[in-house]
Design a protein around this motif. Sequence first.
Motif, PDB file in Angstrom:
ATOM      1  N   PRO A   1       0.837  -1.257   0.024  1.00  0.00           N
ATOM      2  CA  PRO A   1      -0.035  -0.074   0.000  1.00  0.00           C
ATOM      3  C   PRO A   1       0.928   1.139  -0.155  1.00  0.00           C
ATOM      4  N   ALA A   2       1.908   1.167   0.858  1.00  0.00           N
ATOM      5  CA  ALA A   2       2.727   2.498   0.716  1.00  0.00           C
ATOM      6  C   ALA A   2       3.238   3.045  -0.493  1.00  0.00           C
ATOM      7  N   GLU A   3       3.275   1.871  -1.748  1.00  0.00           N
ATOM      8  CA  GLU A   3       4.079   2.381  -2.659  1.00  0.00           C
ATOM      9  C   GLU A   3       3.035   3.282  -3.447  1.00  0.00           C
ATOM     10  N   HIS A   4       1.818   3.375  -3.212  1.00  0.00           N
ATOM     11  CA  HIS A   4       0.972   4.121  -3.853  1.00  0.00           C
ATOM     12  C   HIS A   4       1.107   5.814  -3.470  1.00  0.00           C
ATOM     13  N   ASN A   5       1.207   6.054  -2.188  1.00  0.00           N
ATOM     14  CA  ASN A   5       1.379   7.193  -1.445  1.00  0.00           C
ATOM     15  C   ASN A   5       2.889   7.865  -2.137  1.00  0.00           C
ATOM     16  N   TYR A   6       3.936   6.645  -2.343  1.00  0.00           N
ATOM     17  CA  TYR A   6       5.265   7.094  -2.738  1.00  0.00           C
ATOM     18  C   TYR A   6       5.098   7.490  -4.133  1.00  0.00           C
ATOM     19  N   PHE A   7       4.436   6.540  -4.760  1.00  0.00           N
ATOM     20  CA  PHE A   7       4.188   7.224  -6.324  1.00  0.00           C
ATOM     21  C   PHE A   7       3.823   8.448  -6.635  1.00  0.00           C
ATOM     22  N   ILE A   8       2.675   8.754  -6.056  1.00  0.00           N
ATOM     23  CA  ILE A   8       2.075  10.268  -5.901  1.00  0.00           C
ATOM     24  C   ILE A   8       2.978  11.194  -5.591  1.00  0.00           C
ATOM     25  N   ARG A   9       3.705  11.037  -4.185  1.00  0.00           N
ATOM     26  CA  ARG A   9       4.679  12.068  -3.694  1.00  0.00           C
ATOM     27  C   ARG A   9       5.840  12.432  -4.740  1.00  0.00           C
TER      28      ARG A   9
ATOM     29  N   MET B   1       0.731  20.808  -2.888  1.00  0.00           N
ATOM     30  CA  MET B   1       0.205  19.924  -1.952  1.00  0.00           C
ATOM     31  C   MET B   1       0.490  20.457  -0.419  1.00  0.00           C
ATOM     32  N   GLU B   2       1.795  20.634  -0.281  1.00  0.00           N
ATOM     33  CA  GLU B   2       2.415  20.934   0.946  1.00  0.00           C
ATOM     34  C   GLU B   2       2.154  22.521   1.492  1.00  0.00           C
ATOM     35  N   SER B   3       1.705  23.217   0.473  1.00  0.00           N
ATOM     36  CA  SER B   3       1.489  24.671   0.832  1.00  0.00           C
ATOM     37  C   SER B   3       0.128  25.008   1.415  1.00  0.00           C
ATOM     38  N   VAL B   4      -0.776  23.794   1.266  1.00  0.00           N
ATOM     39  CA  VAL B   4      -2.120  23.505   1.737  1.00  0.00           C
ATOM     40  C   VAL B   4      -2.600  22.758   2.808  1.00  0.00           C
ATOM     41  N   ALA B   5      -1.352  22.327   3.361  1.00  0.00           N
ATOM     42  CA  ALA B   5      -1.277  21.436   4.234  1.00  0.00           C
ATOM     43  C   ALA B   5      -1.987  20.097   4.119  1.00  0.00           C
ATOM     44  N   LEU B   6      -1.716  19.643   2.998  1.00  0.00           N
ATOM     45  CA  LEU B   6      -2.062  18.178   2.223  1.00  0.00           C
ATOM     46  C   LEU B   6      -1.045  17.211   2.525  1.00  0.00           C
ATOM     47  N   SER B   7      -1.306  16.309   3.078  1.00  0.00           N
ATOM     48  CA  SER B   7      -0.105  15.368   3.407  1.00  0.00           C
ATOM     49  C   SER B   7      -0.149  14.154   2.378  1.00  0.00           C
ATOM     50  N   PHE B   8       0.906  13.724   1.704  1.00  0.00           N
ATOM     51  CA  PHE B   8       1.088  12.559   0.722  1.00  0.00           C
ATOM     52  C   PHE B   8       0.777  11.272   1.241  1.00  0.00           C
ATOM     53  N   ASP B   9       1.030  11.397   2.816  1.00  0.00           N
ATOM     54  CA  ASP B   9       1.038  10.208   3.551  1.00  0.00           C
ATOM     55  C   ASP B   9      -0.264   9.911   3.947  1.00  0.00           C
ATOM     56  N   ASN B  10      -1.327  10.923   3.901  1.00  0.00           N
ATOM     57  CA  ASN B  10      -2.575  10.831   4.454  1.00  0.00           C
ATOM     58  C   ASN B  10      -3.659  10.804   3.393  1.00  0.00           C
TER      59      ASN B  10
ATOM     60  N   HIS C   1      -7.255  14.935  -8.127  1.00  0.00           N
ATOM     61  CA  HIS C   1      -8.704  14.990  -8.255  1.00  0.00           C
ATOM     62  C   HIS C   1      -9.505  14.862  -6.869  1.00  0.00           C
ATOM     63  N   ASP C   2      -9.050  13.885  -6.113  1.00  0.00           N
ATOM     64  CA  ASP C   2      -9.702  13.554  -4.818  1.00  0.00           C
ATOM     65  C   ASP C   2      -8.629  14.238  -3.405  1.00  0.00           C
ATOM     66  N   ASN C   3      -7.694  14.858  -3.660  1.00  0.00           N
ATOM     67  CA  ASN C   3      -6.796  15.117  -2.660  1.00  0.00           C
ATOM     68  C   ASN C   3      -7.266  16.240  -1.735  1.00  0.00           C
ATOM     69  N   ALA C   4      -8.175  16.888  -2.094  1.00  0.00           N
ATOM     70  CA  ALA C   4      -8.912  17.891  -0.917  1.00  0.00           C
ATOM     71  C   ALA C   4     -10.109  17.336  -0.426  1.00  0.00           C
TER      72      ALA C   4
ATOM     73  N   TYR D   1      -5.019  25.187  -9.231  1.00  0.00           N
ATOM     74  CA  TYR D   1      -4.543  25.830 -10.444  1.00  0.00           C
ATOM     75  C   TYR D   1      -3.802  27.128  -9.619  1.00  0.00           C
ATOM     76  N   ASP D   2      -4.333  27.789  -8.511  1.00  0.00           N
ATOM     77  CA  ASP D   2      -3.529  28.821  -8.079  1.00  0.00           C
ATOM     78  C   ASP D   2      -2.172  28.488  -7.521  1.00  0.00           C
ATOM     79  N   ARG D   3      -1.937  27.283  -7.114  1.00  0.00           N
ATOM     80  CA  ARG D   3      -0.488  26.980  -6.638  1.00  0.00           C
ATOM     81  C   ARG D   3       0.502  26.705  -7.854  1.00  0.00           C
ATOM     82  N   LEU D   4      -0.125  26.036  -8.712  1.00  0.00           N
ATOM     83  CA  LEU D   4       0.566  25.607 -10.099  1.00  0.00           C
ATOM     84  C   LEU D   4       0.862  26.824 -10.848  1.00  0.00           C
TER      85      LEU D   4
END
Length: 341
Positions: free
Chosen positions: A36-44, A56-65, A115-118, A187-190
């Motif tokens: 399972p951890a490989e999925h988070n790693y891939f996205i990160r 992600m990081e600037s809006v306090a979204l965690s790749f691990d969660n 698409h679902d990160n928020a 969009y704003d962050r990118l």
Amino acid sequence: MDNLFKSYGSIPVDQWDYYFDIDEQVRIPFPFTGEPAEHNYFIREYFTRGGKAEAMESVALSFDNLRLPNHINSVFFLGIMVYNNTSLHRKYKLENNAPGYKSFPFIWFLIALYHDNAYEMEGRDKLVEIQSVEELCRHFDIAELLLDKIVDCRYRALLDSRRNYFLYRKRVSGVVDHGILGSILLYDRLVKIRAEKKKENKGNRFWGRKLVNQYLKAANAISLHNIWMPTRATEQIYRDNNLEMLIGIQKVRFLDFPLFYILAVIDTIEPLKIYKDLKLPDIKILTEICIEFKKDGISLLKQEGSDLDFSRLIDKARSLENWIDIGVRAESDLVEITFHY
């Protein structure tokens, strides 16, 4: 006809890795290894190597969660396959970005992996102080508001409904819609990241202004994916919340909004989310569903001997007919999906 697990692993790397053959130092491993951890790693790693982890990081979204990272990656690979193995890639062509990487896997990576990160912010106990888009902008320091951008699109009704739909979700459900929120943040962050990277002028990444339009395409698709069409039972609620434009709305065809159409189909039929409550191993689900590609669609078939309740997938596929223009034909162990252009 191969099963999904084998099909994912058989996708040519240059179709899903947009840096392939450009930078040998940024290889990332195929995530469907059983861990399972490989999925988070891939996205990160996909975000990090492109200099976009800050989105992600600037809006306090965690790749691990992340919620359902296996679903996120399955959407990514399934979308890549469907686009490249049907006529969709001929109907919707995108030019390559400098220094030569393909635009579709780049844009699709942004859509699928964000698409679902928020979703973790969509809760009655989250962002309770935000009651309007303007308050959201102040809270997250939004300088480039997606909803204000003019889009050349054949299908405007959904785009024009987003502000009122945001307010509707707040009033009726008490939540900030994760699709609209995620798209605004992305969009704003990118746009900010691109401007900063362009100014730094380091490395061999492309940070040209052409990217802004691609960010816009990705964010607009994300912004629409959680907007539900009204039923007869909810029509009055939609009228009360200034969403009349969604009542009796014409269903979206592929060429109306290609990236949203692909996301709508793939996110709906992706099987790891469909069967998530059964706690089944990913590999069981992916090896017991086969896929066949046709010019104008796909077929999904339950593997002989499988005990999966295939009616779940059939029901999800049929639900597509409620909001996009698509053909769905089903039998007990088979569902055929035909795209309408």
